[in-house]
Design an enzyme around this catalytic site. Structure first.
Site, short mmCIF file in Angstrom:
data_model
loop_
_atom_site.label_atom_id
_atom_site.label_comp_id
_atom_site.label_asym_id
_atom_site.label_seq_id
_atom_site.Cartn_x
_atom_site.Cartn_y
_atom_site.Cartn_z
N ALA A 10 0.94 -1.14 0.01
CA ALA A 10 0.06 -0.12 0.03
C ALA A 10 0.97 1.20 0.02
CB ALA A 10 -1.14 0.16 1.31
N ASP A 12 1.15 4.49 1.86
CA ASP A 12 0.57 5.08 3.21
C ASP A 12 0.52 6.61 2.94
OD1 ASP A 12 0.11 2.58 4.30
OD2 ASP A 12 1.96 2.49 5.29
N ARG A 27 -8.97 22.33 5.02
CA ARG A 27 -7.63 22.67 4.18
C ARG A 27 -6.52 21.90 4.53
NH1 ARG A 27 -8.16 24.89 -0.92
NH2 ARG A 27 -6.55 26.26 -0.59
N GLY A 37 2.74 -1.62 3.64
CA GLY A 37 2.59 -2.97 3.86
C GLY A 37 3.57 -3.60 4.49
N GLY A 39 5.33 -6.20 4.92
CA GLY A 39 6.77 -6.88 4.22
C GLY A 39 7.51 -5.75 4.27
N SER A 138 -2.05 -8.78 4.36
CA SER A 138 -3.28 -9.37 3.88
C SER A 138 -2.92 -9.93 2.18
CB SER A 138 -4.43 -8.17 3.48
OG SER A 138 -3.97 -7.20 2.90
N LYS A 183 3.02 -15.68 12.97
CA LYS A 183 2.89 -14.56 13.98
C LYS A 183 1.37 -13.82 13.99
CE LYS A 183 3.00 -10.44 14.29
NZ LYS A 183 1.45 -10.46 14.96
N GLU A 188 -6.47 -12.23 15.32
CA GLU A 188 -6.24 -12.90 14.00
C GLU A 188 -6.28 -14.46 14.31
OE1 GLU A 188 -3.66 -9.74 11.61
OE2 GLU A 188 -2.65 -11.02 12.95
N ASP A 248 5.29 -5.84 12.76
CA ASP A 248 5.92 -6.13 11.89
C ASP A 248 7.65 -6.29 12.62
OD1 ASP A 248 4.10 -6.13 10.20
OD2 ASP A 248 4.39 -3.61 10.01
#
Lengths: 303, 303
Positions: A10, A12, A27, A37, A39, A138, A183, A188, A248
């Site tokens: 992604a 960010d 504004r 991401g 990784g 994901s 992990k 999850e 991570d």
């Protein structure tokens, strides 16, 4: 080097507002842009802690160019598989008064069969010089649920350890393929195995075939579960900071330790918890507090 | 053709969420992407109503590619001056439960002197076949405050009308340069001239040199003010819909009317109000309700 494989990266984007007012116009300055991401964050932490990391991921569309630009600026060695669909974005709106972040996390777009093949072939080639393989985050919509299991099988063929950070069927398939370490976080893991007890849940993944399951418990630290027992580590008090990227950092800790031949679960859970805590204190995901080496001495551990 | 000049375009990104919850993470689909900026909306309306429009704007960075892609898909003829800074974005988060939009409007980045020169030279060249010149929207940071005044002067040299939709010093300078029509909304006019009375405020711009001032009053319709009097038009009851782009529809109405030689302020305020109302009913900025021609008959007018 540690090979990290991220099939659904992604860009960010972080906006800052004095106060987020729903329904109003704000504004804002241009956002901070960062290749994201899981990784990629793992690779940043490996590099910061003196290891060699390599990023294998995808990039498509104009947002893929932004990802490529930031990744090049980071100095991380990488290979980007060109894909047709634009790389997804993740938009964070930081409310500077409330100190909170409101996040819009795009699901991402699917890859074509030819793009999956290109990603697999690159992983095969890049695994040759690798000392460990990491699959994180994901999978894009429509992905083969066995993609991370294939990475595990690839690592086993090369005789190097594999670490998978995922959930649901891709996590279960990685366990069945014999992943050296998994992990998941507590939520999850519960979603994957249908048990709210993290030790019981971890044992389901061990029975399926995993070597070690590291369960992150947020402020309660981490558990390492193997066939031989359960080890835990936590800080004596929770830390204030940014939890994005803490998992991570734990993956980076496990991967570098396994690649260096460290197999003691007590040592693994300590290092993972220490790096994870050091990530909470650092402002950006993929970074550790430069004093990260000091965190291990402060841990409360059980075994 | 109507030449629209937009020095600070934007890529409009629209996300949809079931409910926007500040401080939380939302899984979202990829956003709708649309080339935005007031002049682009004006050109879309001119084209929809059977006129010929041309978009002169800038594009930079990966977001500039998205702008270019969407503009090409729209079929509008355009010239994009390449600039170094990335084209800004405007992020809208539509809350489908509340029916509101939360907007992050990036300020945009400045142009270099060479980029301003390229934009001016393109405007000079494109004004040759033009029947009217429109300058719309904010100027990027560091812009010459006289940029729209220069467009007015260019139109006067070519003997074609000019319409400027801006606020503050750029609006005042356009009046002093003799703009044929200005279209501030009530708030922009008050900020520019320091008077909350729209008629008194419009007369300050007329005294400065403008030919006609059209003031949009939101649900209260519009006023046209010239040296000869004041004309108003509104719908008998406010319309529900999306007000973004309503002002751009009014600018399109005024520009096409002036280009066709229509100078009667009563006719101008009627058409501007009708198109503006038809824009509120249409879902996207830059579009009119296809039944826009029927709106004029419903107006309540005064003179």
């Amino acid at each position: 080097m540690i090979l990290t494989v991220t099939p659904n990266p992604a860009v960010d984007l972080t906006y800052r507002v004095a106060a987020l007012e729903p329904g109003e116009t704000h504004r804002v300055a241009a956002p901070a842009v960062r290749a994201g991401g899981k990784g990629l964050n793992v690779a940043r932490v490996v590099a910061q802690t003196g290891g060699a990391a390599f990023v294998l991921t995808t990039a498509g569309g104009p947002s893929g160019l932004r990802l490529a630009d930031d990744l090049e600026a980071s100095g991380l060695p990488s290979e980007l598989i060109p894909v047709a669909a634009p790389t997804r974005s993740s938009v964070a709106i930081v409310d500077e008064t409330a100190g909170t972040a409101t996040i819009l996390n795009e699901t991402g777009a699917g890859l074509s069969p030819a793009e999956w093949t290109a990603l697999r072939e690159a992983a095969e080639r890049l695994a040759v010089p690798a000392t460990a393989v990491v699959g994180s985050g994901s999978l894009p919509p429509g992905a083969p649920e066995t993609f991370y299991a294939e990475l595990v099988a690839l690592a086993r063929r090369r005789g190097i350890p594999s670490v998978i950070d995922a959930s649901g069927l891709p996590l279960l398939a990685a366990a069945e393929a014999g992943a050296d370490a998994l992990k998941p976080n507590r939520r999850e893991l519960a979603e994957t195995v249908g048990s709210d007890d993290p030790v019981a849940g971890a044992r389901i993944l061990l029975t399926a075939g995993a070597g070690l399951v590291l369960v992150s418990l947020g402020a309660d630290g981490m558990l390492a579960v193997t066939g031989d027992g359960v080890w835990s580590a936590r800080l004596p008090a929770p830390l204030a900071g940014n939890a994005t990227g803490a998992g991570d950092a734990a993956v980076a800790a496990i991967a570098t330790a396994l690649a260096a031949g460290v197999a003691d679960p007590a040592a693994l859970v300590r290092r993972a918890t220490a790096w994870s805590a050091a990530a909470v204190v650092a402002p950006l995901a993929g970074e550790l507090d430069p004093a990260y080496e000091g965190y291990e001495a402060r841990l409360v551990t059980t075994s």
